[in-house]
Design an enzyme around this catalytic site. Structure first.
Site, PDB file in Angstrom:
ATOM      1  N   GLU A   1      -3.951   3.724   1.535  1.00 58.63           N
ATOM      2  CA  GLU A   1      -4.255   3.988   2.938  1.00 58.63           C
ATOM      3  C   GLU A   1      -4.417   5.483   3.146  1.00 58.63           C
ATOM      4  O   GLU A   1      -3.514   6.267   2.836  1.00 58.63           O
ATOM      5  CB  GLU A   1      -3.143   3.468   3.849  1.00 58.63           C
ATOM      6  CG  GLU A   1      -3.377   3.790   5.322  1.00 58.63           C
ATOM      7  CD  GLU A   1      -2.210   3.434   6.222  1.00 58.63           C
ATOM      8  OE1 GLU A   1      -2.260   3.781   7.423  1.00 58.63           O
ATOM      9  OE2 GLU A   1      -1.239   2.822   5.730  1.00 58.63           O
TER      10      GLU A   1
ATOM     11  N   HIS B   1       2.716  11.631  -7.138  1.00 61.79           N
ATOM     12  CA  HIS B   1       1.321  11.306  -7.419  1.00 61.79           C
ATOM     13  C   HIS B   1       1.061   9.821  -7.246  1.00 61.79           C
ATOM     14  O   HIS B   1       1.988   9.020  -7.165  1.00 61.79           O
ATOM     15  CB  HIS B   1       0.945  11.710  -8.855  1.00 61.79           C
ATOM     16  CG  HIS B   1       1.749  11.026  -9.916  1.00 61.79           C
ATOM     17  ND1 HIS B   1       2.825  11.611 -10.537  1.00 61.79           N
ATOM     18  CD2 HIS B   1       1.648   9.789 -10.474  1.00 61.79           C
ATOM     19  CE1 HIS B   1       3.348  10.780 -11.432  1.00 61.79           C
ATOM     20  NE2 HIS B   1       2.650   9.659 -11.407  1.00 61.79           N
TER      21      HIS B   1
ATOM     22  N   HIS C   1       0.810  -1.221   0.000  1.00 68.19           N
ATOM     23  CA  HIS C   1       0.000   0.000   0.000  1.00 68.19           C
ATOM     24  C   HIS C   1       0.841   1.269   0.000  1.00 68.19           C
ATOM     25  O   HIS C   1       2.049   1.252   0.222  1.00 68.19           O
ATOM     26  CB  HIS C   1      -0.986   0.013   1.179  1.00 68.19           C
ATOM     27  CG  HIS C   1      -0.378   0.198   2.534  1.00 68.19           C
ATOM     28  ND1 HIS C   1      -0.243  -0.819   3.446  1.00 68.19           N
ATOM     29  CD2 HIS C   1       0.114   1.302   3.164  1.00 68.19           C
ATOM     30  CE1 HIS C   1       0.311  -0.354   4.569  1.00 68.19           C
ATOM     31  NE2 HIS C   1       0.531   0.939   4.414  1.00 68.19           N
TER      32      HIS C   1
END
Length: 318
Positions: free
Chosen positions: A233, A260, A171
């Site tokens: 997250e 990004h 993540h």
């Protein structure tokens, strides 16, 4: 042709790096492979795309645009020889916003021992603090890389080996000012689903984990959340939503660092038309500038989200 949100992928996260050789060495040591390089000498920057790509990887040999869990390293020429150049890792002011990348591993004790033996610095070792099942190692630019376990610690405590081919780019964490607004944006506008929530009232923060549907099977012996790739997250520190002057840093103005996240879509034009109808704020529309095959939208905190065509579905697009 309408766009199908169930085919979207959380493709990659981009960070700027000072010295690509040092950064590539670090991430390749963690088991990622360089799957693509884009050279831009006229604009004086290069892009390096890394992903887990062993035969055991969930996206082994997939097209770059059809993957999740890619890390994009952006190198602007000359930074490697500039003694004053330093990226903002997102975890201190000014520049707080982006938090960390996260890699899940088969055996966290052995994985951390291997990293420490190689000489890399830890922000948090396994034995630090109250949370003994996660660690944070620092990459060459000081970005935090969280290490989490795919299996319970008691199952791996006596095992001294770790297999990097089983690792996952799990993540990417970003901080958000207003949880309700950000959740609505990523669910209703970007088409993600809320996978889980972790609330810590004592420390006054909540973590929200979001992702797109997956096409692979998660082994029953694995931690389902840790086995996945391509999770976003969102970290909300309670009370920030009530401060009208509070804001996070996107990483794209000084001090720069994180750039990004990127979502690949089944039909780029249809996806952008849908986003336009939902009144998103654009950083770059498809027809702006020289690159006509990418767009950038802004989330409620001003973080950039790149939108690209998933080449797997390109033949289906008009």
């Amino acid at each position: 042709m309408a766009t199908n949100l169930s085919k979207y992928r959380f493709n990659h996260s981009m960070i700027r790096v000072k010295n690509p050789e040092a950064s590539l060495k670090f991430y390749q040591f963690l088991g990622l492979k360089l799957i693509d390089t884009v050279k831009n000498p006229s604009s004086k920057f290069d892009l390096y795309f890394l992903a887990f790509d062993s035969p055991a990887a969930v996206s082994h040999r997939s097209l770059r645009s059809d993957r999740e869990g890619i890390i994009e390293l952006t190198h602007n020429y000359g930074t490697e020889s500039d003694p004053n150049y330093k990226v903002a890792n997102g975890n201190s002011d000014p520049g707080r916003g982006f938090g960390h990348l996260c890699i899940s591993v088969d055996n966290i004790q052995a994985a951390c021992a291997r990293i420490e033996k190689e000489g890399y610095q830890f922000k948090k070792n396994l034995t630090d603090g109250q949370m003994r099942d996660i660690a944070f190692v620092l990459d060459p630019d000081g970005y935090w890389v969280e290490i989490i376990a795919q299996k319970p610690l008691e199952e791996t405590a006596a095992i001294e080996q770790t297999d990097v081919t089983s690792y996952r780019m799990n993540h990417t964490m970003i901080r958000v000012r207003d949880a309700e607004k950000s959740l609505a944006f990523y669910k209703d506008i970007m088409g993600m689903s809320l996978l889980s929530t972790f609330n810590n009232d004592a420390a006054k923060f909540t973590n929200y984990f979001l992702g797109y549907p997956i096409s692979y099977t998660i082994p029953p012996s694995s931690n389902a959340a840790a086995y996945r790739e391509g999770i976003l997250e969102l970290t909300w520190n309670h009370g920030t939503e009530a401060d009208p002057n509070f804001s996070y840093h996107s990483g794209n103005s000084e001090p720069q660092g994180f750039g990004h996240t990127c979502v690949s879509v089944d039909d780029l034009e249809a996806a952008c038309e849908r986003l336009e109808k939902n009144n998103v704020q654009w950083q770059k529309w498809l027809t702006d500038g020289r690159m006509k095959d990418i767009a950038f939208v802004l989330d409620p905190d001003g973080y950039w989200i790149e939108i690209i065509q998933n080449e797997k579905f390109k033949k289906l697009a008009p």
